[in-house]
Design a protein around this motif. Structure first.
Motif, PDB file in Angstrom:
ATOM      1  N   ASP A 156       0.801  -1.192  -0.099  1.00 61.82           N
ATOM      2  CA  ASP A 156      -0.019  -0.046   0.032  1.00 61.82           C
ATOM      3  C   ASP A 156       0.816   1.338  -0.149  1.00 61.82           C
ATOM      4  O   ASP A 156       0.665   2.186  -0.668  1.00 61.82           O
ATOM      5  CB  ASP A 156      -1.021   0.095   1.296  1.00 61.82           C
ATOM      6  CG  ASP A 156      -1.992  -1.005   1.068  1.00 61.82           C
ATOM      7  OD1 ASP A 156      -1.886  -1.747   0.070  1.00 61.82           O
ATOM      8  OD2 ASP A 156      -2.812  -1.272   2.267  1.00 61.82           O
ATOM      9  N   VAL A 157       1.759   1.238   0.814  1.00 66.76           N
ATOM     10  CA  VAL A 157       2.660   2.363   0.954  1.00 66.76           C
ATOM     11  C   VAL A 157       3.604   2.633  -0.438  1.00 66.76           C
ATOM     12  O   VAL A 157       3.701   3.651  -1.017  1.00 66.76           O
ATOM     13  CB  VAL A 157       3.785   2.310   2.155  1.00 66.76           C
ATOM     14  CG1 VAL A 157       4.393   3.581   2.506  1.00 66.76           C
ATOM     15  CG2 VAL A 157       2.871   2.273   3.555  1.00 66.76           C
TER      16      VAL A 157
ATOM     17  N   ALA B  47       2.647   1.573  -3.166  1.00 63.77           N
ATOM     18  CA  ALA B  47       1.725   1.986  -4.266  1.00 63.77           C
ATOM     19  C   ALA B  47       1.761   3.473  -4.204  1.00 63.77           C
ATOM     20  O   ALA B  47       1.632   4.390  -5.398  1.00 63.77           O
ATOM     21  CB  ALA B  47       0.558   1.388  -4.288  1.00 63.77           C
ATOM     22  N   TRP B  48       1.239   4.070  -3.080  1.00 63.23           N
ATOM     23  CA  TRP B  48       1.250   5.508  -2.758  1.00 63.23           C
ATOM     24  C   TRP B  48       2.446   6.160  -3.277  1.00 63.23           C
ATOM     25  O   TRP B  48       2.463   7.167  -3.865  1.00 63.23           O
ATOM     26  CB  TRP B  48       1.101   5.594  -1.559  1.00 63.23           C
ATOM     27  CG  TRP B  48       0.272   7.073  -1.261  1.00 63.23           C
ATOM     28  CD1 TRP B  48      -1.014   7.558  -1.804  1.00 63.23           C
ATOM     29  CD2 TRP B  48       0.854   8.181  -1.007  1.00 63.23           C
ATOM     30  NE1 TRP B  48      -1.118   8.900  -1.619  1.00 63.23           N
ATOM     31  CE2 TRP B  48       0.003   9.249  -0.932  1.00 63.23           C
ATOM     32  CE3 TRP B  48       2.235   8.630  -0.443  1.00 63.23           C
ATOM     33  CZ2 TRP B  48       0.338  10.767  -0.700  1.00 63.23           C
ATOM     34  CZ3 TRP B  48       2.800   9.803   0.073  1.00 63.23           C
ATOM     35  CH2 TRP B  48       1.799  10.884  -0.121  1.00 63.23           C
ATOM     36  N   LEU B  49       3.665   5.809  -2.905  1.00 62.08           N
ATOM     37  CA  LEU B  49       4.752   6.357  -3.290  1.00 62.08           C
ATOM     38  C   LEU B  49       4.939   6.315  -4.583  1.00 62.08           C
ATOM     39  O   LEU B  49       5.433   7.340  -5.449  1.00 62.08           O
ATOM     40  CB  LEU B  49       6.113   5.682  -2.641  1.00 62.08           C
ATOM     41  CG  LEU B  49       6.273   6.007  -1.174  1.00 62.08           C
ATOM     42  CD1 LEU B  49       7.459   5.281  -0.543  1.00 62.08           C
ATOM     43  CD2 LEU B  49       6.548   7.722  -0.861  1.00 62.08           C
ATOM     44  N   HIS B  50       4.694   5.288  -5.272  1.00 62.59           N
ATOM     45  CA  HIS B  50       4.820   5.101  -6.753  1.00 62.59           C
ATOM     46  C   HIS B  50       3.861   6.285  -7.372  1.00 62.59           C
ATOM     47  O   HIS B  50       4.517   7.076  -8.290  1.00 62.59           O
ATOM     48  CB  HIS B  50       4.458   3.832  -7.296  1.00 62.59           C
ATOM     49  CG  HIS B  50       4.338   3.513  -8.536  1.00 62.59           C
ATOM     50  ND1 HIS B  50       5.871   3.594  -9.446  1.00 62.59           N
ATOM     51  CD2 HIS B  50       3.752   3.450  -9.456  1.00 62.59           C
ATOM     52  CE1 HIS B  50       5.502   3.405 -10.673  1.00 62.59           C
ATOM     53  NE2 HIS B  50       4.285   3.552 -10.839  1.00 62.59           N
ATOM     54  N   ALA B  51       2.643   6.321  -6.833  1.00 58.09           N
ATOM     55  CA  ALA B  51       1.784   7.382  -7.376  1.00 58.09           C
ATOM     56  C   ALA B  51       2.346   8.904  -7.377  1.00 58.09           C
ATOM     57  O   ALA B  51       1.853   9.508  -8.268  1.00 58.09           O
ATOM     58  CB  ALA B  51       0.463   7.268  -6.704  1.00 58.09           C
ATOM     59  N   VAL B  52       3.087   9.153  -6.268  1.00 55.33           N
ATOM     60  CA  VAL B  52       3.588  10.343  -6.229  1.00 55.33           C
ATOM     61  C   VAL B  52       4.989  10.648  -6.925  1.00 55.33           C
ATOM     62  O   VAL B  52       5.591  11.799  -6.867  1.00 55.33           O
ATOM     63  CB  VAL B  52       3.690  11.153  -4.830  1.00 55.33           C
ATOM     64  CG1 VAL B  52       2.438  10.781  -4.037  1.00 55.33           C
ATOM     65  CG2 VAL B  52       4.913  10.458  -4.207  1.00 55.33           C
ATOM     66  N   GLY B  53       5.273   9.648  -7.712  1.00 51.77           N
ATOM     67  CA  GLY B  53       6.773   9.615  -8.339  1.00 51.77           C
ATOM     68  C   GLY B  53       7.965   9.003  -7.864  1.00 51.77           C
ATOM     69  O   GLY B  53       9.018   9.280  -8.102  1.00 51.77           O
TER      70      GLY B  53
ATOM     71  N   GLU C 196      12.472   5.056 -10.865  1.00 52.93           N
ATOM     72  CA  GLU C 196      12.566   6.512 -10.968  1.00 52.93           C
ATOM     73  C   GLU C 196      13.929   7.024 -10.565  1.00 52.93           C
ATOM     74  O   GLU C 196      14.520   6.575  -9.437  1.00 52.93           O
ATOM     75  CB  GLU C 196      11.623   7.055  -9.924  1.00 52.93           C
ATOM     76  CG  GLU C 196      10.092   6.543 -10.407  1.00 52.93           C
ATOM     77  CD  GLU C 196       9.514   7.188 -11.387  1.00 52.93           C
ATOM     78  OE1 GLU C 196       9.952   8.180 -11.876  1.00 52.93           O
ATOM     79  OE2 GLU C 196       8.479   7.115 -11.637  1.00 52.93           O
TER      80      GLU C 196
ATOM     81  N   VAL D 285      10.095  13.202 -12.330  1.00 52.06           N
ATOM     82  CA  VAL D 285       9.085  14.125 -12.752  1.00 52.06           C
ATOM     83  C   VAL D 285       8.889  15.391 -12.576  1.00 52.06           C
ATOM     84  O   VAL D 285       7.923  16.302 -12.806  1.00 52.06           O
ATOM     85  CB  VAL D 285       7.538  13.115 -13.043  1.00 52.06           C
ATOM     86  CG1 VAL D 285       7.827  12.139 -13.721  1.00 52.06           C
ATOM     87  CG2 VAL D 285       7.503  12.834 -11.445  1.00 52.06           C
ATOM     88  N   GLY D 286       9.703  15.696 -11.545  1.00 50.67           N
ATOM     89  CA  GLY D 286       9.502  17.431 -11.016  1.00 50.67           C
ATOM     90  C   GLY D 286       9.237  17.598  -9.849  1.00 50.67           C
ATOM     91  O   GLY D 286       9.020  18.569  -9.411  1.00 50.67           O
ATOM     92  N   GLY D 287       8.523  16.747  -9.041  1.00 52.20           N
ATOM     93  CA  GLY D 287       7.821  16.835  -7.831  1.00 52.20           C
ATOM     94  C   GLY D 287       9.086  16.985  -6.875  1.00 52.20           C
ATOM     95  O   GLY D 287      10.067  16.203  -6.896  1.00 52.20           O
TER      96      GLY D 287
ATOM     97  N   PHE E  71       9.546  16.252  -2.551  1.00 51.25           N
ATOM     98  CA  PHE E  71       9.040  15.982  -1.509  1.00 51.25           C
ATOM     99  C   PHE E  71       9.844  15.734  -0.309  1.00 51.25           C
ATOM    100  O   PHE E  71      11.159  15.724  -0.393  1.00 51.25           O
ATOM    101  CB  PHE E  71       8.498  14.287  -1.636  1.00 51.25           C
ATOM    102  CG  PHE E  71       7.326  14.310  -2.554  1.00 51.25           C
ATOM    103  CD1 PHE E  71       6.192  14.291  -2.001  1.00 51.25           C
ATOM    104  CD2 PHE E  71       7.815  14.291  -4.107  1.00 51.25           C
ATOM    105  CE1 PHE E  71       5.120  14.440  -3.199  1.00 51.25           C
ATOM    106  CE2 PHE E  71       6.446  14.326  -5.022  1.00 51.25           C
ATOM    107  CZ  PHE E  71       5.433  14.185  -4.388  1.00 51.25           C
TER     108      PHE E  71
END
Lengths: 92, 645
Positions: free
Chosen positions: A40-41, A43-49, A54, A74-76, A78
């Motif tokens: 779950d964690v 997957a969420w990290l993947h969603a934010v890049g 990466e 991708v430029g974000g 964190f």
């Protein structure tokens, strides 16, 4: 309020020959090879890049073992807890 | 929660009703979706002109703002959803992200016709396109608005809108949301185009976001792109190991100074207004129970609510400025390590900070915390922060018992009380994370957005929203509790049940006084007599009522406006044996009690709303009152040992 289960969020690190994101010096970048995290964690990290494959650049680290400031390919940007960064395996 | 919406919203059928006349054109919802900090609020403002009302959605407790817009042949309702990163990853449904997800799922279950208007920050296109792909895979009907056109062009880059639209097979518009008219016109055109579209190719879900973003963002001037961005330059100072914390402390100091210095005169003005209204009403209604009920019970409560408005508004504006500018995330970065010692993270920083003005908006602000355990802990600890409602009571007690001391001593006591609030919060958090809310929590992952100049209209809208929410949620509770307490303080006990002489003032014969006397054996070790007990009963609903109640007990009119005469009466108060009723030790114990006890029904109501249970609000009441009693007892005893009279 619903709470998540009590199982550990970090999975055991099984590779010892790889570096992790917490060890990358500020200004350097590294490629994420594996996330030793609950799905779950991860997957969420993947969603934010912050996912496998990466390239992550470490911008700075907060004092006294505080969070790490990173930029994703991708430029974000964190702030991620250092404990979490230790669970993200990288290679140069 | 299933991420897949029900069939009526499938992308294969967006042409349903496209040719209907305006009379039969069905309801269309436009769900505004996007990552936090993607420029969603600015776009909502541009689309709707800032007009908003709070939508009523079953199962969703968060305020989802909505407004109607004109799409030519039909009206559409735009709903501004909380920020969202992903619709695939699992999140707790009570957080902001979970609310947005629930909203999309529920709309699908209801079979509503819905367009998902996704806002993407064009400077981070690939990131936004990941969510686009998830939305398309879930068969949502998507229209993409890429914002930050000015910033992208400032970096020497541009977006190939046509190529992007072809690749994702959905309308794309690229705007600078500050250009309101142009943005509204083009977004509405895109929505109409999507409603009129007859079919989709069905191959749009398989693009690679990173590769696509690299293809459609065109480098016009490579020298400009290579320059260090303003955000990087600002971060070099604001997150500097030495300067960063110094700037942070200065910003926080300025924020609190603003809350108190600016809000204070405005609060006095509100107070004066309510006082005038009370006087008028009293003249009009004459003496008697009804007049007393309206003037003291209802208007008194309303006055309390109004007195808090300026602080709430100023604090919300300050918070919104910090959040919209991007500085809030930097603050969280700087204090994360400190908060982690207590089992919290940088994300708890905003609610804890807001709690210093009022716990009610602070408890609502915990929705930005993704981790359920951390969120619950923060909710349980926020009531301990020194909110502005504690200040009048602190001022009364300090003014009464430390009157002889210098101004610096009094100011020092105030500062100590503030830190006592923070310290008690820290201790409570440490204990809770090892007991009631123990267990692993998600480590911090916090987006650090680009610095931006906040938009005045967006900030103003947020301030209005929080003021009206405060008025609605807190106002009703305070007025209701104030009315009940009026009854307790006014209705006399039968003569057989009270020890007060029949010619004593009404309040001494009241139900509250009876309870206060009955409690004396319990509160005597703290140095409290029945009068303070009645004050505590009066302040059970709202702690600032303490001053007014003590005023009534001691027969001082308008003690809330000028507590000096009340201070004098309290100093002169005697016990039955002629000794002074209250000592400095009593004052210290009372201050300690007020630091910890959750004497605020509005906070309790807010906790009930956010945790959707009565267990946690009951828990907060129980633990704060028990701890308040224990600490007050300890303070009274230690002060005695130290020779304080």
């Amino acid at each position: 309020m619903r709470t998540v289960g009590r199982r550990a969020i970090y999975l055991k690190v099984t590779f010892s020959n790889v570096s992790d994101l917490a060890a990358i010096a500020p200004g350097e970048s590294a490629l994420v090879t594996e996330l030793h995290l609950e799905p779950d964690v991860a997957a969420w990290l993947h969603a934010v890049g912050i996912g496998m494959g990466e390239r992550i650049t470490v911008l700075r680290r907060a004092a006294f073992g505080g969070p790490i400031h990173v930029r994703t390919s991708v430029g974000g940007e964190f702030a991620i807890a250092r404990s979490l960064a230790r669970a993200i395996a990288t290679k140069p | 929660m299933s991420p897949t919406p029900a069939p009526p919203l499938r992308a294969e059928t967006p042409n349903e009703g496209a040719s209907e006349s305006s009379a039969t054109a069905p309801f269309v919802r436009v769900a505004l979706v996007g990552r936090p900090n993607s420029g969603k609020s600015s776009l909502y403002n541009a689309l709707t002109g800032g007009d908003a009302h709070v939508g009523n959605f079953p199962g969703i407790t968060v305020d989802v703002l909505e407004s109607e817009i004109d799409l030519g042949d039909r009206k559409a309702t735009v709903s501004d959803l909380p920020g969202l990163y992903s619709i695939d990853a699992v999140v707790d449904p009570s957080t902001d992200e979970g609310v947005a997800r629930t909203f999309l799922d529920r709309a699908a279950e209801r079979g509503e016709r819905m367009l998902v208007l996704q806002v993407i920050d064009a400077t981070q296109l690939a990131l936004g396109l990941r969510l686009t792909r998830e939305l398309l895979r879930a068969k949502h009907v998507v229209v993409v608005v890429a914002t930050q056109k000015d910033v992208l062009e400032g970096d020497g880059r541009s977006l190939d809108v046509a190529q992007l639209a072809r690749a994702i097979d959905a309308p794309v518009v690229h705007v600078n949301a500050r250009d309101v008219d142009d943005t509204r016109r083009r977004v509405i055109d895109a929505l109409k185009e999507r409603l009129a579209a007859t079919r989709t190719s069905g191959i749009s879900e398989d693009f690679d976001p990173t590769a696509l973003a690299a293809r459609v963002v065109v480098e016009r001037d490579p020298t400009r792109a290579k320059r260090r961005s303003p955000t990087a330059r600002a971060d070099a100072v604001l997150l500097h190991p030495a300067f960063g914390p110094i700037v942070f402390v200065c910003v926080m100091t300025a924020l609190f100074a603003a809350v108190f210095l600016v809000a204070d005169p405005m609060t006095s003005l509100m107070d004066a207004g309510v006082g005038l209204a009370r006087a008028r009403l009293s003249r009009w209604l004459g003496e008697g129970l009804l007049a007393s009920f309206v003037a003291d019970g209802v208007l008194g409560g309303a006055g309390t609510v109004l007195a808090f408005m300026p602080q709430i508004v100023i604090l919300t504006v300050a918070m919104e400025l910090m959040e919209a500018s991007g500085y809030l995330a930097r603050g969280a970065f700087l204090v994360d390590r400190l908060l982690r010692v207590l089992g919290l993270s940088g994300r708890s920083f905003l609610p804890l900070l807001m709690g210093h003005a009022c716990a009610v908006p602070a408890i609502a602000a915990t929705r930005i915390i993704r981790d359920p355990r951390e969120r619950l802990t923060t909710i349980l600890v926020v009531p301990l922060m020194t909110c502005s409602a504690r200040v009048p009571t602190y001022a009364l007690i300090i003014g009464t018992f430390f009157a002889a001391r210098g101004a610096w001593t009094k100011a020092g006591i105030f500062v100590v009380l503030y830190f006592a609030g923070i310290l008690s919060g820290l201790v409570a958090s440490l204990v809770l994370r090892r007991s009631a809310t123990s267990g692993r929590t998600l480590p911090l992952v916090l987006e650090m957005p680009q610095y931006r100049a906040p938009q005045a209209r967006v900030v103003a809208r947020k301030a209005w929203q929080s003021a009206s929410r405060f008025f609605r949620d807190v106002g009703t509770v305070i007025v209701a509790v104030s009315a009940v307490l009026w009854a307790l303080l006014t209705i006399p006990l039968p003569a057989s049940l009270t020890s007060a002489p029949p010619d004593a003032p009404a309040i001494e014969r009241s139900v509250a006084a009876g309870v206060g006397r009955a409690l004396e054996p319990v509160t005597k070790p703290l140095g409290f007599d029945w009068r303070i007990n009645v004050g505590l009963i009066g302040s059970f609903g709202a702690r600032e009522v303490m001053v007014g109640t003590m005023g009534v007990i001691f027969g001082v009119e308008d003690a809330s406006d000028d507590p000096a005469p009340l201070s004098e009466r309290m100093r002169e108060a005697k016990r039955a044996d002629g000794a002074p009723a209250y000592s400095t030790r009593t004052a210290l114990a009372l201050l300690a009690f007020f630091v910890i006890a959750c004497q605020c029904m509005s906070t309790v109501a807010a906790i009930r709303r956010e945790t959707k249970s009565i267990r946690w609000p009951a828990f907060v009441l129980a633990y704060t009152y028990i701890a308040a009693y224990a600490v007050a007892l300890g303070v009274h005893a230690i002060a005695g040992m130290m020779g304080v009279s």
